[in-house]
Each structure stands twice: as C-alpha cells, then as structure tokens.
Write a protein that holds these residues in place. Structure first.
Motif, PDB file in Angstrom:
ATOM      1  N   PRO A 269      -1.449   4.477 -19.958  1.00 17.13           N
ATOM      2  CA  PRO A 269      -1.064   5.901 -19.984  1.00 17.13           C
ATOM      3  C   PRO A 269      -2.056   6.732 -19.184  1.00 17.13           C
ATOM      4  CG  PRO A 269      -0.856   4.937 -22.170  1.00 17.13           C
ATOM      5  CD  PRO A 269      -1.526   3.899 -21.317  1.00 17.13           C
ATOM      6  N   LYS A 270      -1.539   7.600 -18.331  1.00 17.08           N
ATOM      7  CA  LYS A 270      -2.317   8.461 -17.440  1.00 17.08           C
ATOM      8  C   LYS A 270      -3.052   7.666 -16.364  1.00 17.08           C
ATOM      9  CE  LYS A 270      -3.060  12.103 -20.886  1.00 17.08           C
ATOM     10  NZ  LYS A 270      -2.088  13.014 -20.272  1.00 17.08           N
ATOM     11  N   GLY A 271      -2.735   6.385 -16.239  1.00 18.05           N
ATOM     12  CA  GLY A 271      -3.377   5.577 -15.217  1.00 18.05           C
ATOM     13  C   GLY A 271      -2.786   5.828 -13.840  1.00 18.05           C
ATOM     14  N   ASP A 272      -3.453   5.310 -12.792  1.00 20.09           N
ATOM     15  CA  ASP A 272      -2.995   5.475 -11.419  1.00 20.09           C
ATOM     16  C   ASP A 272      -3.378   4.245 -10.619  1.00 20.09           C
ATOM     17  OD1 ASP A 272      -5.761   5.822 -10.628  1.00 20.09           O
ATOM     18  OD2 ASP A 272      -5.599   7.894 -11.326  1.00 20.09           O
ATOM     19  N   VAL A 273      -3.229   4.318  -9.304  1.00 22.61           N
ATOM     20  CA  VAL A 273      -3.485   3.166  -8.460  1.00 22.61           C
ATOM     21  C   VAL A 273      -4.944   2.716  -8.537  1.00 22.61           C
ATOM     22  CG1 VAL A 273      -4.043   4.517  -6.383  1.00 22.61           C
ATOM     23  CG2 VAL A 273      -3.043   2.214  -6.152  1.00 22.61           C
ATOM     24  N   MET A 274      -5.848   3.616  -8.931  1.00 22.37           N
ATOM     25  CA  MET A 274      -7.236   3.224  -9.097  1.00 22.37           C
ATOM     26  C   MET A 274      -7.396   2.240 -10.254  1.00 22.37           C
ATOM     27  SD  MET A 274      -8.569   4.806  -6.594  1.00 22.37           S
ATOM     28  CE  MET A 274     -10.285   4.359  -6.902  1.00 22.37           C
ATOM     29  N   ASP A 275      -6.499   2.316 -11.224  1.00 20.24           N
ATOM     30  CA  ASP A 275      -6.563   1.406 -12.379  1.00 20.24           C
ATOM     31  C   ASP A 275      -5.770   0.122 -12.152  1.00 20.24           C
ATOM     32  OD1 ASP A 275      -7.929   3.405 -14.130  1.00 20.24           O
ATOM     33  OD2 ASP A 275      -6.031   4.474 -13.894  1.00 20.24           O
ATOM     34  N   TRP A 276      -4.966   0.116 -11.103  1.00 20.65           N
ATOM     35  CA  TRP A 276      -4.076  -1.027 -10.887  1.00 20.65           C
ATOM     36  C   TRP A 276      -4.865  -2.225 -10.407  1.00 20.65           C
ATOM     37  CZ3 TRP A 276      -1.197  -3.076  -6.302  1.00 20.65           C
ATOM     38  CH2 TRP A 276      -0.132  -3.901  -6.696  1.00 20.65           C
ATOM     39  N   GLU A 277      -4.565  -3.408 -10.940  1.00 24.09           N
ATOM     40  CA  GLU A 277      -5.321  -4.615 -10.626  1.00 24.09           C
ATOM     41  C   GLU A 277      -4.594  -5.531  -9.646  1.00 24.09           C
ATOM     42  OE1 GLU A 277      -6.181  -6.442 -14.357  1.00 24.09           O
ATOM     43  OE2 GLU A 277      -7.561  -4.846 -15.005  1.00 24.09           O
ATOM     44  N   GLY A 278      -3.448  -5.061  -9.125  1.00 24.44           N
ATOM     45  CA  GLY A 278      -2.691  -5.883  -8.197  1.00 24.44           C
ATOM     46  C   GLY A 278      -3.369  -6.004  -6.841  1.00 24.44           C
ATOM     47  N   THR A 279      -2.954  -7.006  -6.077  1.00 19.82           N
ATOM     48  CA  THR A 279      -3.504  -7.245  -4.742  1.00 19.82           C
ATOM     49  C   THR A 279      -2.636  -6.562  -3.688  1.00 19.82           C
ATOM     50  OG1 THR A 279      -2.203  -9.252  -4.403  1.00 19.82           O
ATOM     51  CG2 THR A 279      -4.322  -9.494  -5.540  1.00 19.82           C
ATOM     52  N   ALA A 280      -3.109  -6.618  -2.444  1.00 19.86           N
ATOM     53  CA  ALA A 280      -2.326  -6.059  -1.338  1.00 19.86           C
ATOM     54  C   ALA A 280      -0.987  -6.791  -1.208  1.00 19.86           C
ATOM     55  CB  ALA A 280      -3.128  -6.152  -0.037  1.00 19.86           C
ATOM     56  N   ASP A 281      -1.000  -8.098  -1.382  1.00 24.62           N
ATOM     57  CA  ASP A 281       0.250  -8.857  -1.307  1.00 24.62           C
ATOM     58  C   ASP A 281       1.198  -8.450  -2.435  1.00 24.62           C
ATOM     59  OD1 ASP A 281      -0.526 -10.225   0.957  1.00 24.62           O
ATOM     60  OD2 ASP A 281      -1.294 -11.960  -0.147  1.00 24.62           O
ATOM     61  N   ASP A 282       0.640  -8.189  -3.609  1.00 20.98           N
ATOM     62  CA  ASP A 282       1.474  -7.737  -4.726  1.00 20.98           C
ATOM     63  C   ASP A 282       2.161  -6.422  -4.381  1.00 20.98           C
ATOM     64  OD1 ASP A 282       0.718  -9.911  -6.268  1.00 20.98           O
ATOM     65  OD2 ASP A 282      -0.965  -8.845  -7.199  1.00 20.98           O
ATOM     66  N   LEU A 283       1.404  -5.505  -3.773  1.00 20.10           N
ATOM     67  CA  LEU A 283       1.972  -4.203  -3.429  1.00 20.10           C
ATOM     68  C   LEU A 283       3.026  -4.344  -2.341  1.00 20.10           C
ATOM     69  CD1 LEU A 283       2.057  -1.207  -3.860  1.00 20.10           C
ATOM     70  CD2 LEU A 283       0.103  -0.942  -2.301  1.00 20.10           C
ATOM     71  N   ARG A 284       2.798  -5.226  -1.386  1.00 19.54           N
ATOM     72  CA  ARG A 284       3.803  -5.442  -0.334  1.00 19.54           C
ATOM     73  C   ARG A 284       5.107  -5.975  -0.940  1.00 19.54           C
ATOM     74  NH1 ARG A 284      -0.838  -7.604   2.314  1.00 19.54           N
ATOM     75  NH2 ARG A 284      -1.592  -6.201   3.962  1.00 19.54           N
ATOM     76  N   ALA A 285       4.992  -6.899  -1.883  1.00 18.32           N
ATOM     77  CA  ALA A 285       6.196  -7.465  -2.506  1.00 18.32           C
ATOM     78  C   ALA A 285       6.946  -6.401  -3.299  1.00 18.32           C
ATOM     79  CB  ALA A 285       5.809  -8.634  -3.424  1.00 18.32           C
ATOM     80  N   LEU A 286       6.207  -5.579  -4.033  1.00 18.96           N
ATOM     81  CA  LEU A 286       6.845  -4.504  -4.802  1.00 18.96           C
ATOM     82  C   LEU A 286       7.506  -3.495  -3.870  1.00 18.96           C
ATOM     83  CD1 LEU A 286       4.075  -3.866  -7.498  1.00 18.96           C
ATOM     84  CD2 LEU A 286       6.347  -4.832  -7.899  1.00 18.96           C
ATOM     85  N   THR A 287       6.850  -3.230  -2.746  1.00 21.79           N
ATOM     86  CA  THR A 287       7.387  -2.268  -1.792  1.00 21.79           C
ATOM     87  C   THR A 287       8.682  -2.778  -1.160  1.00 21.79           C
ATOM     88  OG1 THR A 287       5.175  -1.442  -1.298  1.00 21.79           O
ATOM     89  CG2 THR A 287       6.901  -0.998   0.326  1.00 21.79           C
TER      90      THR A 287
END
Length: 594
Positions: free
Chosen positions: A204-222
């Motif tokens: 709750p109230k978290g953002d990308v600074m708290d996210w533990e995913g990798t660059a590849d994870d973000l590319r897949a989600l995108t």
C-alpha cells in the motif's frame, strides 16, 4: 492558495503551484500581518531541512532551465521546492519559465534516433517523481516525469509525447491512480497510446522504488499491457495461458447450475419449482447433496415474490425434517427472502427507446449477494422480476444479460424460475429466454404417478445425461431409494392407488361421454368389470378397479345418482363424478409446494 486547517501550524496550509517554499510564504505573510508572529518556542523547534535530491530539467537541447529539490527533516514529511536559473544564479520559484518534461533531451534523442533508423517509436515510462524516472533510466528505459505531480499538469507536457506509446506506472494509492488517469487522458489527446500498468506486488502506497522486479520483468509486463491496449477488443493472452492448467466450468449444482451463469429453470404451476428451489438452497447451506446431485457448500439465497414469510417457514420446517437438518444450524448461511406484495420487485425498467436500466431492486440484490457471499441464488420468479414484454427478443435478452453480468461479477450461480409459455415450450414468451442463457432445465409433474422429473434441456457446460426423478413426500422432495423400506413401500402403494383412481375416473368419463351408464352393483354394467376391459384402464384388472371405486366413494369423488334423462324422459341412474373430484381428492398424498 491558503486552506484553513486547525491541526496545521498557524492554523493554515499553504499550497504553492509555482514551486515556492511554503515556509517562506508564511514568513512573508507574517511581515504583512496576515499571520501572527512565531512564538519563541516555535523558533527553537524549527525543523532542520536537508536536501536529499536535486533534479534538473532541460529544454530538450541540453540546457538546464529549472530544477526541483527534495527536502527532508526529522519528524516531517518530504517537501519539494523549485528554482529557476536567472541572471546567472538560482532564484526561488519558476516564474514564467516554460514547463518541460523531466529528462526531455534524452527523450528527444531516443525518438530522433528511432526515426532515423526507421525503427518503431520507443516506449516511454511516465512516473510520479523524478527519482523514480532516474531508477528506470538506470535500468535502460526511457523515462520521464513532471514537477509537482498531476496537480501541476500543463498541456505543453503532452506535446513531447505525441504519437508515442506511454506506459504510466502509478503509485499504489488513490492519488497515484488519479495521477495516472490525468496522464493517460493527456496522452490520448495528442494521439499517443497510453497504458496504465499496475506493478504487481507493491505494498500500500508503494511505487516503482519499492518494486523488486528486474528490467526483463518490466519488459514482459509492458509487452502484455500494450498488446491489450492496442487491441480494439480484449483478447486472451495465449502465451501466458499456455503455462496455466485449464479448468473445467465449476458448478454450484451438478449438471444444473454452473457458477457465474444464469440458468433458466421452468415448469408448470403444479410441478413444485418453489419447493425445489428452497430445498436446493437449503442443501447448499447445509453442505449436502440434493436428490442425488452434488451441491457446492456455501451460503445460498432463495428469493420469492409469490410466497409470504409464513409459507416459507412452513415449507422450511418440512425440508429440514426430510433432510434431518436443524433449522437453527442454517442461520447465516441460508437466506430466505419474501417480496410478496412489494410494488417494486422489477430488477430493471425499460425506457421508451428500449434501454434497460437497473432498478432499485437490482441494486439490493447485488448488495445481498455481496454481503452474504452467496454462490447460489434462486429467483422465484421471472414474471415478477421482469416487467418488459416477454415476446420482445431485445428486452428479454437485455434482462438476461443484466443477470449474467451480476452472475459474472459475483461468481454466483443464478437460477431464474419461470413458467412454460402457452404453447407448452420450456420457456416463457419468446425463444430469446432459451437463447440468452447457457443452461436450462425443466421440471415436469406426472399427474398419474405424482413423480417429478428434471430434464436438462440446454447444457453448454455439461452433458445432458439422464432425467432426475423424485417424488413429493411429507412436504419435501425425496428419491424413492432414500426412503426407509416401510415408507418406500407405503409410497409405492400410494402412488399406485393415485394412479388407479385416475384410471377409474378416466374410464368413467369415457362411458359418460358415450352416454352408457355403469353401476356399482354386480350386474352387466358393474363398473370395475366394464372398466377392466377398456383401454383407458391400461390393463390394471377388475380387482384394482374395485379398490379404486371404493376409495373414490370414501373421498366423495364419485356418487350414485341420476346421470341423464333417457329417450323416454325417464331418469337414468349410475355412477358420476362429483364436484369434489379434483386433483387433491384423487391423490392420497398432497403435493404441497407447487
């Protein structure tokens, strides 16, 4: 802008939309007598702010035009101030400085390079805060932000995003969602393709600074998010589904009622739909099978517009006795509701243009399913809940779709009870009722044997299978094989007696139609002997016809009397039916709950 706030220092909050320092603004107000002077203690406790971040904004050509500072002090929330570069020095506030996106030069260079190489336009990530954009840039992405969040949005920000695919990563809170909506609308206005991507696993109230995913994870989600955003209609993600084990359709009631669907359940007025519906809901609440059908355990709702509370209570007592279930044990799980006599039972109203609008009763039904968590809802019946034209395919379809939406949103199986139409079809009104549902069943009543039969007429998610047979016994429905031996034997005898009574009356009606009188006395016209030779008796024999005649005399269903005048005007005497020869007199057992 000033806001009165009793819990704030000096009783007011300062909102600066040009980056000015709130404390300096308050000091200026004190100098003009608008705010009282600080007390000595307040001066001593003035927080010590320190700069924890400095973010420079350039004009897209590498020239810095302003910057924002992130300030933090012990025991206080973070603050941001803005400074513009003017006259060779940094000056507080932005003044008339044109607003630009954060990291604009980098954004323009990447876009230009892609265009020169005839590549697809790059994906731009939009976040709420410069520090988050810097993290994304360090991961190898093109990222941007604006000063002071969504409240400071200006039309010129969108110019640099025209025609681009923009992924908005909102903070996990309500302000973050509002910020994302503002950016999305602005990108759409300049012809870009915006997509709001909620990062998984944020607190709750978290953002990308708290996210533990990798660059590849973000590319897949995108990739997944954009594939949906670019499609005119939502489609299945087959790449993801390929790694998921498919599951068959789940049922609230085996073969009859799939979850998250509307099932049309029809039958004539004498069949016992209401009793079956209430008994089915009881079995769900009690966590037990119903007439040999597996029922999903859980809360259930039976809503009737035809029976009052007293009748529901009477029927429930019989059901509980038959099932050997304590009524009190069902509290909080079985929900019985009577709307008999209510004037606003309709779930939707039809406008003059044919539009169906959910009515207040529909909203109450939605809330009832949400509050109770019921996964099985029986609605009795369609004649009270649908006030449109049942022969209008459009109106019928819209009404069923309204219930399908409710079933889909709640996950509940909804049984909609109704009568057959006048043509004897298994639905009321037009065929739209049958076409609009994915599941339909019919309850029939054999008047000769008092046996009920459920036939699955439409089953898109299950095999149709054999008919489900059961009987009425002491106020509830039971299968003959579930009765104790003595009760089963008694019931078989009762059913046979009921059938023989009907056969006797059928023979008597035929002889009366032929104007051929029969007698209860031993003679050539002795009724049992005459009837035993008629096809209407179905070969049951003289002995059973005699017993049937005796029963019908005892119940007053037949009598010895004048049946007509002969050709010579003399009275002809014989057996005839009385006004009492109704269905209740023909059956030793009463079919309550019809």
């Amino acid at each position: 802008m000033l806001t009165i706030a009793s819990d704030a220092p000096d009783g007011v909050l300062v909102h600066s939309f040009n980056g000015g320092d709130a404390l300096e603004i308050k000091d200026e107000l004190r100098r003009h007598g608008v705010l009282p002077e600080r007390q000595e203690g307040a001066l001593m406790s003035k927080p010590q702010w320190r700069v924890t971040g400095c973010y420079e904004y350039d004009d897209g050509c590498g020239n810095v035009v302003y910057r924002t500072k992130r300030l933090e002090a012990s025991g206080h929330g973070k603050r941001f101030v803005a400074e513009r570069f003017e006259g060779g020095r940094w000056v507080n506030g932005l003044g008339d400085t044109p607003r630009v996106l954060y990291r604009l030069t980098e954004l323009r260079e990447v876009v230009a390079s892609a265009k020169a190489a005839s590549l697809d336009q790059p994906i731009v990530y939009f976040v709420e805060g410069e520090r988050k954009a810097d993290k994304l840039a360090a991961m190898g992405f093109v990222a941007t932000a604006i000063a002071f969040g969504a409240n400071g949005w200006r039309p010129e920000y969108g110019d640099a995003l025209a025609g681009l695919s923009v992924i908005v990563l909102p903070d996990n809170d309500e302000p973050g969602r509002k910020f994302a909506d503002v950016v999305k609308a602005a990108v759409e206005q300049v012809g870009g393709t915006p997509c709001i991507l909620d990062l998984p696993g944020l607190p709750p109230k978290g953002d990308v600074m708290d996210w533990e995913g990798t660059a590849d994870d973000l590319r897949a989600l995108t990739t997944k998010a954009l594939s949906g955003a670019l499609m005119p209609l939502p489609t299945l993600d087959l790449a993801t589904l390929a790694n998921v084990q498919p599951q068959p359709k789940a049922f609230a009631v085996e073969r009859l009622a799939p979850l998250a669907e509307v099932t049309l359940f029809t039958g004539p007025g004498s069949a016992g739909k209401s009793l079956f519906g209430q008994q089915l809901a009881t079995c769900a609440a009690a966590g037990m099978p119903c007439l040999g059908l597996e029922v999903r355990p859980g809360a259930a709702l039976y809503l009737t517009c035809e029976d009052d509370a007293e009748q529901l209570h009477w029927r429930q007592a019989s059901i509980c006795k038959a099932l050997r279930v304590g009524m009190a044990s069902l509290a909080g799980k079985l929900h019985l509701a009577s709307l008999r006599g209510a004037l606003d039972n309709e779930l939707g109203t039809i406008d003059h243009d044919g539009t169906l609008k959910p009515a207040a009763a529909f909203q109450r039904l939605v809330q009832m399913l949400q509050v109770t968590g019921a996964q099985l809802a029986i609605l009795d019946n369609v004649a009270h809940l649908f006030t449109g034209n049942e022969n209008d395919r459009g109106e019928v379809t819209r009404f069923v779709n309204l219930l399908n939406r409710l079933a889909g949103e709640t996950g509940a199986a909804i049984l909609l009870l109704g009568h057959p139409n006048k043509s004897g079809d298994d639905y009321s009104g037009s065929t739209a009722w049958l076409n609009a549902v994915r599941s339909q069943a019919t309850l029939a009543h054999d008047l000769e044997t008092d046996v009920r039969t459920i036939t699955v007429g439409k089953a898109n998610y299950a095999r149709k299978g054999e008919a489900i047979r059961f009987i009425w016994f002491e106020g509830a429905f039971v299968r003959e094989e579930d009765l104790p031996d003595d009760d089963a034997r008694y019931l078989r005898e009762t059913v046979q007696a009921s059938s023989d009574n009907l056969l006797f009356l059928s023979c008597l009606q035929e002889r009366t139609r032929q104007r051929r009188a029969v007698s209860d006395k031993l003679s050539a016209t002795y009724a049992p002997k005459v009837f035993a030779g008629m096809p209407e008796s179905k070969g049951v024999g003289k002995d059973r016809m005699e017993k049937a005649m005796d029963r019908l005399f005892r119940t007053g269903a037949i009598e010895r009397a004048e049946v007509w005048k002969g050709d010579d005007r003399k009275p002809v005497f014989g057996l005839r039916e009385t006004a009492k020869a109704g269905a209740a007199d023909r059956f030793p057992q009463t079919s309550e709950g019809r």
